[in-house]
Design a protein around this motif. Structure first.
Motif, PDB file in Angstrom:
ATOM      1  N   GLY A  89      22.109 -55.496 -13.629  1.00  0.00           N
ATOM      2  CA  GLY A  89      22.719 -54.027 -13.734  1.00  0.00           C
ATOM      3  C   GLY A  89      23.044 -53.524 -12.280  1.00  0.00           C
ATOM      4  N   ILE A  90      23.202 -54.077 -11.493  1.00  0.00           N
ATOM      5  CA  ILE A  90      23.877 -53.519 -10.290  1.00  0.00           C
ATOM      6  C   ILE A  90      25.332 -53.338 -10.369  1.00  0.00           C
ATOM      7  N   LYS A  91      26.175 -52.270  -9.878  1.00  0.00           N
ATOM      8  CA  LYS A  91      27.512 -52.161 -10.063  1.00  0.00           C
ATOM      9  C   LYS A  91      28.416 -53.029  -8.978  1.00  0.00           C
ATOM     10  N   VAL A  92      28.303 -54.222  -9.384  1.00  0.00           N
ATOM     11  CA  VAL A  92      29.024 -55.200  -8.391  1.00  0.00           C
ATOM     12  C   VAL A  92      30.154 -55.581  -9.079  1.00  0.00           C
ATOM     13  N   THR A  93      31.343 -55.829  -8.601  1.00  0.00           N
ATOM     14  CA  THR A  93      32.527 -56.554  -8.939  1.00  0.00           C
ATOM     15  C   THR A  93      33.019 -57.370  -7.714  1.00  0.00           C
ATOM     16  N   ALA A  94      33.641 -58.569  -8.263  1.00  0.00           N
ATOM     17  CA  ALA A  94      34.096 -59.296  -7.048  1.00  0.00           C
ATOM     18  C   ALA A  94      35.344 -60.177  -7.295  1.00  0.00           C
ATOM     19  N   GLU A  95      36.046 -60.507  -6.493  1.00  0.00           N
ATOM     20  CA  GLU A  95      37.546 -61.179  -6.447  1.00  0.00           C
ATOM     21  C   GLU A  95      37.456 -62.528  -5.886  1.00  0.00           C
ATOM     22  N   VAL A  96      38.534 -63.296  -6.183  1.00  0.00           N
ATOM     23  CA  VAL A  96      38.659 -64.736  -5.685  1.00  0.00           C
ATOM     24  C   VAL A  96      40.357 -64.803  -5.388  1.00  0.00           C
ATOM     25  N   CYS A  97      40.470 -65.726  -4.421  1.00  0.00           N
ATOM     26  CA  CYS A  97      41.958 -65.889  -3.995  1.00  0.00           C
ATOM     27  C   CYS A  97      42.455 -67.109  -4.504  1.00  0.00           C
ATOM     28  N   PRO A  98      43.881 -67.201  -4.911  1.00  0.00           N
ATOM     29  CA  PRO A  98      44.361 -68.294  -5.286  1.00  0.00           C
ATOM     30  C   PRO A  98      44.148 -69.665  -4.321  1.00  0.00           C
ATOM     31  N   HIS A  99      44.121 -69.380  -3.135  1.00  0.00           N
ATOM     32  CA  HIS A  99      43.598 -70.766  -2.462  1.00  0.00           C
ATOM     33  C   HIS A  99      42.526 -71.369  -2.528  1.00  0.00           C
ATOM     34  N   HIS A 100      41.322 -70.370  -2.719  1.00  0.00           N
ATOM     35  CA  HIS A 100      40.029 -71.042  -2.790  1.00  0.00           C
ATOM     36  C   HIS A 100      39.900 -71.768  -4.425  1.00  0.00           C
ATOM     37  N   LEU A 101      40.824 -71.092  -5.112  1.00  0.00           N
ATOM     38  CA  LEU A 101      40.758 -71.877  -6.535  1.00  0.00           C
ATOM     39  C   LEU A 101      41.512 -73.144  -6.692  1.00  0.00           C
ATOM     40  N   LEU A 102      42.544 -73.370  -5.706  1.00  0.00           N
ATOM     41  CA  LEU A 102      43.524 -74.481  -5.962  1.00  0.00           C
ATOM     42  C   LEU A 102      43.074 -75.284  -4.749  1.00  0.00           C
ATOM     43  N   LEU A 103      42.375 -75.170  -3.676  1.00  0.00           N
ATOM     44  CA  LEU A 103      42.210 -76.156  -2.438  1.00  0.00           C
ATOM     45  C   LEU A 103      40.776 -76.119  -2.174  1.00  0.00           C
ATOM     46  N   GLU A 104      40.432 -77.249  -1.266  1.00  0.00           N
ATOM     47  CA  GLU A 104      38.998 -77.211  -0.747  1.00  0.00           C
ATOM     48  C   GLU A 104      39.296 -78.038   0.520  1.00  0.00           C
ATOM     49  N   GLU A 105      38.027 -78.119   1.257  1.00  0.00           N
ATOM     50  CA  GLU A 105      38.153 -78.604   2.526  1.00  0.00           C
ATOM     51  C   GLU A 105      38.788 -79.825   2.795  1.00  0.00           C
ATOM     52  N   MET A 106      38.591 -80.817   1.937  1.00  0.00           N
ATOM     53  CA  MET A 106      39.103 -82.218   2.069  1.00  0.00           C
ATOM     54  C   MET A 106      40.692 -82.212   1.642  1.00  0.00           C
ATOM     55  N   ASP A 107      41.350 -81.087   1.376  1.00  0.00           N
ATOM     56  CA  ASP A 107      42.641 -81.143   1.357  1.00  0.00           C
ATOM     57  C   ASP A 107      43.252 -80.898   2.805  1.00  0.00           C
ATOM     58  N   ILE A 108      42.403 -80.630   3.482  1.00  0.00           N
ATOM     59  CA  ILE A 108      42.949 -80.271   5.157  1.00  0.00           C
ATOM     60  C   ILE A 108      42.868 -81.786   5.627  1.00  0.00           C
ATOM     61  N   SER A 109      44.211 -81.959   6.071  1.00  0.00           N
ATOM     62  CA  SER A 109      44.487 -83.456   6.633  1.00  0.00           C
ATOM     63  C   SER A 109      44.839 -83.496   8.137  1.00  0.00           C
ATOM     64  N   SER A 110      44.897 -82.145   8.735  1.00  0.00           N
ATOM     65  CA  SER A 110      45.055 -82.268  10.197  1.00  0.00           C
ATOM     66  C   SER A 110      44.764 -80.886  10.801  1.00  0.00           C
ATOM     67  N   ASP A 111      44.749 -80.614  12.035  1.00  0.00           N
ATOM     68  CA  ASP A 111      44.255 -79.534  12.611  1.00  0.00           C
ATOM     69  C   ASP A 111      45.564 -78.837  12.799  1.00  0.00           C
ATOM     70  N   ASP A 112      45.920 -77.973  11.395  1.00  0.00           N
ATOM     71  CA  ASP A 112      47.132 -77.253  11.359  1.00  0.00           C
ATOM     72  C   ASP A 112      46.419 -75.956  10.927  1.00  0.00           C
ATOM     73  N   ALA A 113      46.775 -74.837  11.550  1.00  0.00           N
ATOM     74  CA  ALA A 113      46.535 -73.427  11.572  1.00  0.00           C
ATOM     75  C   ALA A 113      46.815 -72.751  10.289  1.00  0.00           C
ATOM     76  N   ASN A 114      48.106 -73.436   9.515  1.00  0.00           N
ATOM     77  CA  ASN A 114      48.447 -72.920   8.174  1.00  0.00           C
ATOM     78  C   ASN A 114      47.238 -73.032   7.287  1.00  0.00           C
ATOM     79  N   TRP A 115      46.222 -73.780   7.673  1.00  0.00           N
ATOM     80  CA  TRP A 115      45.124 -74.085   6.619  1.00  0.00           C
ATOM     81  C   TRP A 115      43.920 -73.112   7.135  1.00  0.00           C
ATOM     82  N   LYS A 116      44.216 -72.311   8.106  1.00  0.00           N
ATOM     83  CA  LYS A 116      43.219 -71.496   8.628  1.00  0.00           C
ATOM     84  C   LYS A 116      42.974 -70.102   8.095  1.00  0.00           C
ATOM     85  N   MET A 117      42.171 -69.983   7.418  1.00  0.00           N
ATOM     86  CA  MET A 117      41.832 -68.825   6.599  1.00  0.00           C
ATOM     87  C   MET A 117      40.536 -68.321   6.450  1.00  0.00           C
ATOM     88  N   ASN A 118      40.198 -66.943   6.474  1.00  0.00           N
ATOM     89  CA  ASN A 118      38.819 -66.593   6.529  1.00  0.00           C
ATOM     90  C   ASN A 118      38.288 -65.593   4.974  1.00  0.00           C
TER      91      ASN A 118
END
Length: 424
Positions: free
Chosen positions: A247-276
């Motif tokens: 019953g706690i008044k909490v809501t939450a969001e998710v981003c498209p990239h977390h729904l579409l991608l996971e760690e194994m999709d990262i093939s190289s040290d490319d900062a365009n895959w760096k998000m927080n």
């Protein structure tokens, strides 16, 4: 002024597409399938899907202070191109909207430059330092849509608790980027399998989930409304689900990239895959899907975070976190989830408009008589390849460059005025 949009398809209550006509007067929806007034300007919708303008509760416009990354003008135009008509701008600017003076400055910039509705956050602490608390009542009176120190997790429980108490008195929402700094370990991607293969320091999942677990209990004690930014782990989902059950008044969001991608999709040290937070493991991604479907996660937000090419060019270590998201969110989600039968179109629209607006009690995100005429016409059959160089945003930092997707916005209207139209 009266505008009529003919030959568009609207979703009915059953989620079916029905050919309809929308009449707009003085910036509001006057009727749906009503009589067409004499002398009205008529627009042919060409059979496209008419959706409520999308509502994004988590965005970064960078101005003031970081105009080399993005401005209110370019960011709001980018959002309009993606079908967004209401966006909430996070406070990690310079100056931070932590005082009446600074909030007035930002409101002035928005009024001057934004092509859609931009609602600024107020910060929870001065200079988003996590230390000196802001006067939330004063900031709310200046139009703060909610309160956050996004980009930095508030480390002191006492600071978060005291601001939650103040928020509860104001019926304001506290919005949190959840991250325990003692558990980051200078990581640049998820602590899992791929970071070891690439030789990069990892960020463990517990870094996020332990602060969510702390905060939901603080929200319960304070009686506050609490919203969790960009949920990324299965443990975080469990903490939010358990909090809602209690019953706690909490809501939450998710981003498209977390729904579409996971760690194994990262093939190289490319900062365009760096998000927080970083792209997590496959089972985390599966947990996010389940949480959206069962209502644990309430909405989808882009966390649009533009950076310059120079900042993102030299690998993950040292590069800033963040990717852009306005212009690709709907097509990517529509193609990968609606077209594949995993979601209904109505679910996607609800997560990107109706439910997002409900979190902050915003009267937007719906196509109803009397509502603001904020809408987007989408060609659900249009297929094209994502080309970051064609973005309206100053940011080109995306892992989706070169992906092909269907379902592209062709016209966006804000308060009855066209603010984006696909080039002929």
């Amino acid at each position: 002024m009266t505008t009529v949009i003919q030959n568009v398809k609207l979703l009915n209550e059953e989620g079916e597409l029905v050919v309809s006509t929308i009449v707009i007067e003085n910036g509001k929806i006057a009727s749906i399938n009503g009589d067409i007034p004499a002398g009205a300007t008529v627009i042919d919708g060409n059979g496209h899907f008419a959706s409520p303008g999308f509502v994004d509760v988590h965005t970064h416009l960078r101005e003031p202070g970081f105009e080399h990354k993005e401005t209110i003008a370019t960011g709001s135009a980018s959002a309009a191109k993606g079908g967004f008509t209401t966006i909430c701008a996070m406070p990690n600017t310079k100056p931070v909207p932590d005082s009446v003076e600074n909030m007035q400055l930002i409101n002035g910039l928005i009024k001057e430059s934004a092509v859609i509705r931009v609602l600024p956050y107020g910060s929870l602490t001065k200079d988003i330092s996590g230390e000196v608390r802001t006067n939330m009542q004063e900031l709310k009176e200046q139009g703060a849509v909610a309160f956050s120190d996004d980009g930095i997790g508030i480390q002191l429980a006492s600071t978060m608790y005291e601001q939650m108490q103040q928020a509860a008195k104001l019926d304001a929402v506290v919005v949190a980027h959840c991250e325990d700094n003692s558990l980051i370990y200078d990581g640049v991607m998820h602590e899992g399998k791929r970071n070891k293969e690439l030789g990069l320091p990892g960020i463990p999942s517990i870094c996020e989930s332990v602060q969510i677990a702390r905060d939901v209990l603080l929200a319960e004690a304070a009686g506050a409304r609490y919203h969790v930014c960009h949920v990324s782990t299965k443990e975080s989902v469990r903490a939010v689900r358990d909090a809602k059950a209690a019953g706690i008044k909490v809501t939450a969001e998710v981003c498209p990239h977390h729904l579409l991608l996971e760690e194994m999709d990262i093939s190289s040290d490319d900062a365009n895959w760096k998000m927080n937070p970083p792209l997590r493991a496959a089972d985390d991604k599966d947990s996010l899907h389940a949480a959206l479907l069962d209502g644990t996660i309430d909405c989808i937000a882009t966390d649009h975070a533009p950076h310059t090419a120079e900042e993102k060019c030299c690998g993950m270590v040292g590069a800033p976190f963040g990717i852009v998201g306005f212009e690709t969110a709907f097509p990517l989600l529509y193609t990968n989830f609606v077209e594949t039968g995993k979601w209904k179109l109505k679910q996607l629209v609800d997560w990107m408009s109706v439910k997002a607006a409900q979190i902050f009690d915003l009267p937007y995100g719906t196509l109803e008589v009397g509502a603001s005429a904020d809408l987007v016409l989408i060609d659900l059959d249009k297929e094209q390849t994502i080309d970051a160089e064609g973005f309206v945003s100053k940011g080109r930092n995306t892992p989706f460059n070169g992906w092909t997707a269907k379902g592209w916005p062709v016209v966006t209207m804000f308060e009855g005025n066209i603010v984006y139209q696909e080039a002929e």
